[in-house]
Design a protein around this motif. Sequence first.
Motif, PDB file in Angstrom:
ATOM      1  N   VAL A 178       0.872  -1.174   0.000  1.00 48.53           N
ATOM      2  CA  VAL A 178       0.000   0.000   0.000  1.00 48.53           C
ATOM      3  C   VAL A 178       0.905   1.219   0.000  1.00 48.53           C
ATOM      4  O   VAL A 178       1.736   1.393   0.896  1.00 48.53           O
ATOM      5  N   MET A 179       0.749   2.074  -1.010  1.00 51.51           N
ATOM      6  CA  MET A 179       1.660   3.185  -1.244  1.00 51.51           C
ATOM      7  C   MET A 179       0.927   4.526  -1.117  1.00 51.51           C
ATOM      8  O   MET A 179      -0.308   4.589  -1.169  1.00 51.51           O
ATOM      9  N   LYS A 180       1.741   5.593  -0.980  1.00 46.53           N
ATOM     10  CA  LYS A 180       1.193   6.942  -0.890  1.00 46.53           C
ATOM     11  C   LYS A 180       2.032   7.896  -1.725  1.00 46.53           C
ATOM     12  O   LYS A 180       3.256   7.915  -1.632  1.00 46.53           O
ATOM     13  N   ASP A 181       1.347   8.707  -2.529  1.00 45.06           N
ATOM     14  CA  ASP A 181       1.970   9.829  -3.220  1.00 45.06           C
ATOM     15  C   ASP A 181       1.563  11.106  -2.484  1.00 45.06           C
ATOM     16  O   ASP A 181       0.370  11.328  -2.224  1.00 45.06           O
ATOM     17  N   ILE A 185       5.724   6.804  -1.260  1.00 46.77           N
ATOM     18  CA  ILE A 185       6.086   6.358   0.080  1.00 46.77           C
ATOM     19  C   ILE A 185       5.394   5.027   0.358  1.00 46.77           C
ATOM     20  O   ILE A 185       4.193   4.875   0.119  1.00 46.77           O
ATOM     21  N   GLU A 186       6.143   4.097   0.881  1.00 44.90           N
ATOM     22  CA  GLU A 186       5.621   2.765   1.210  1.00 44.90           C
ATOM     23  C   GLU A 186       4.997   2.796   2.605  1.00 44.90           C
ATOM     24  O   GLU A 186       5.685   3.004   3.596  1.00 44.90           O
ATOM     25  N   GLY A 223      -4.809  16.020  -0.537  1.00 46.10           N
ATOM     26  CA  GLY A 223      -4.065  15.883  -1.780  1.00 46.10           C
ATOM     27  C   GLY A 223      -3.255  14.609  -1.888  1.00 46.10           C
ATOM     28  O   GLY A 223      -2.741  14.294  -2.977  1.00 46.10           O
ATOM     29  N   ASP A 224      -3.117  13.849  -0.800  1.00 43.28           N
ATOM     30  CA  ASP A 224      -2.400  12.576  -0.857  1.00 43.28           C
ATOM     31  C   ASP A 224      -3.167  11.575  -1.721  1.00 43.28           C
ATOM     32  O   ASP A 224      -4.405  11.572  -1.749  1.00 43.28           O
ATOM     33  N   LYS A 225      -2.419  10.703  -2.381  1.00 37.53           N
ATOM     34  CA  LYS A 225      -3.015   9.654  -3.208  1.00 37.53           C
ATOM     35  C   LYS A 225      -2.586   8.290  -2.677  1.00 37.53           C
ATOM     36  O   LYS A 225      -1.399   8.041  -2.484  1.00 37.53           O
ATOM     37  N   ILE A 226      -3.553   7.424  -2.447  1.00 36.95           N
ATOM     38  CA  ILE A 226      -3.313   6.092  -1.898  1.00 36.95           C
ATOM     39  C   ILE A 226      -3.596   5.061  -2.979  1.00 36.95           C
ATOM     40  O   ILE A 226      -4.625   5.122  -3.666  1.00 36.95           O
ATOM     41  N   PHE A 227      -2.679   4.101  -3.135  1.00 35.94           N
ATOM     42  CA  PHE A 227      -2.879   3.074  -4.146  1.00 35.94           C
ATOM     43  C   PHE A 227      -2.182   1.782  -3.712  1.00 35.94           C
ATOM     44  O   PHE A 227      -1.378   1.764  -2.774  1.00 35.94           O
TER      45      PHE A 227
END
Length: 258
Positions: free
Chosen positions: A183-186, A194-195, A229-233
């Motif tokens: 699960v990552m974050k931009d 970011i991991e 504004g963070d993106k989770i993927f």
Amino acid sequence: MAEGGMGTCPQVFVVDSHSSYVHMPSKKKPRWARVGHRFLLLLMGLTMLGLVVQGFFIYRLYEKTEAFSVYRSHPLYQNMSNPKTSGQQGGTIMTRVGSKEMPSERPHPEQIQHRPFAHLMGSNNPVGENNVVQWIHEGGEAITHNMSYNKGRLLVEKEGYYYLYSKLQMNSGVVCSLIQHKVMKDTRAYDKSIELMKSKSFHCRTPKPSDGDDLWNSFLAGIFHLQRGDKIFVTLEDIHKIRPGLADNFMGAFMLFP
């Protein structure tokens, strides 16, 4: 005149004025008085020691009570311990952090209803660029509320603490394979992703599966502070191993408190 015609000689006492004077000891205290005095001193010492020990335990109890009061005053505890009434009462809770008091607003029912959340379902075409898993974000059980979705990424619209989760099902078609589910974050503060969470395992195919598939599940979950504004993927190394399915794969997020 005594018998024999001789008189009795008078007795003479001589007083020696130069003899040494012998000091007679004073009367000693009774034994029971000396023992009682020592016992009284011992009793006073034990009393002082008991007061010191009692003060130490009172201080430790005060520290634990203070820490528990901080935990109970947290909005997350209020929601979990009394979900029916925690959202019905407004006002401000004073939370102690160290020697400071920090106010935290107790959520109103309107605030709870508007908390962002999302639940994404597995897609029939889950393979995206750079091993990013693609999802169904609307229709059926899939939903997004006060959050946006774009090309496998959830967009955070409100800052706060979020519970994130993801589950994937893989088909290990080879003898042995390395499975990396992340699960990552931009975020705007960093140029690289970011991991947040990772599941890394080495899985070997079981002998002669009955249906021809050798399925393997991976689940990740955790609480993170996210900025607007963070993106989770979600990513999966060798994404072609993923087994498509609505209920087999999912991803979600919901805000616990601002």
